[in-house]
Scaffold this active site. Structure first.
Site, PDB file in Angstrom:
ATOM      1  CG  HIS A 277     -91.162  70.795  79.824  1.00 23.88           C
ATOM      2  ND1 HIS A 277     -91.543  72.059  79.278  1.00 23.88           N
ATOM      3  CD2 HIS A 277     -91.391  69.816  78.560  1.00 23.88           C
ATOM      4  CE1 HIS A 277     -91.651  72.121  77.861  1.00 23.88           C
ATOM      5  NE2 HIS A 277     -91.830  70.742  77.826  1.00 23.88           N
TER       6      HIS A 277
ATOM      7  CE  LYS B 238     -90.838  74.248  86.200  1.00 21.25           C
ATOM      8  NZ  LYS B 238     -91.173  73.743  84.848  1.00 21.25           N
TER       9      LYS B 238
ATOM     10  CE1 TYR C 153     -89.854  78.005  84.596  1.00 21.94           C
ATOM     11  CE2 TYR C 153     -91.080  79.092  82.830  1.00 21.94           C
ATOM     12  CZ  TYR C 153     -90.364  78.100  83.156  1.00 21.94           C
ATOM     13  OH  TYR C 153     -89.383  77.556  82.267  1.00 21.94           O
TER      14      TYR C 153
END
Length: 182
Positions: free
Chosen positions: A61, A71, A131
């Site tokens: 993703h 992230k 995350y």
């Protein structure tokens, strides 16, 4: 805390300093000043958490600009194989991926900058993943790449019979077919 470089520029593993005693352990999972001292400067605005069972693959993703997300990924419970694919067209490692086992036991974190597709497979019976992101979710900017893309040839460290993938992830394009610029 130590910062471990990977073969892909800007993609780093964070190894926290863990203090153990008879009560258990303590560590700083995130310290903005220490990150900044090491050249990692993101303004994280949201924490996301997922829970999955063994065999689940989530990904690959990403969000395109202007909603691209950096992230910082860690595991609260269990063990995953965390994977980042470099999709920065001007990068010498464009199209290459890096993977690392993150677990509650090893407490490692993967810092994934803008310009990467991200995914993970669950290697333990269950896993809770947390995350941080530096940008909000934007459905119109959401993109992805097939987890089983033969050009990427990612070893998810799972037997094919145990792989569980969402319907949404099964219809993602292959790397060679992506038609968006990062």
């Amino acid at each position: 805390m130590t910062i471990e470089k990977t073969p892909i520029q800007d993609l780093v593993i964070i190894n926290p300093s863990v203090f153990n005693d008879e009560r258990g352990y303590f560590f700083e999972a995130y310290n903005q000043a220490k990150f900044n001292q090491n050249g990692i400067s993101y303004n994280f605005i949201q924490d996301n958490q997922s829970f999955s069972k063994r065999g689940v693959i989530r990904g690959l993703h990403l969000q395109i600009n202007p909603f691209a997300q950096a992230k910082l990924v860690r595991v609260l419970e269990g063990e995953i194989l965390d994977v980042a694919v470099d999709i920065r067209k001007d990068s010498p490692t464009f199209g290459q991926h890096f993977s690392v086992v993150l677990s509650a036991e090893n407490k490692k974190q993967l810092m994934i900058p803008h310009g990467f597709a991200h995914g993970f497979s669950v290697l333990s019976e269950t896993a809770s993943v947390l995350y941080k992101v530096d940008q909000v979710y934007d459905k119109e900017s959401e993109r992805g790449i097939r987890y089983d893309d033969p050009a990427l040839n990612i070893d998810w460290q799972l037997d094919s019979a145990e792989v569980i993938v969402s319907e949404k992830d099964l219809v993602l394009p292959y790397f060679k077919d992506i038609d968006w610029e990062f």
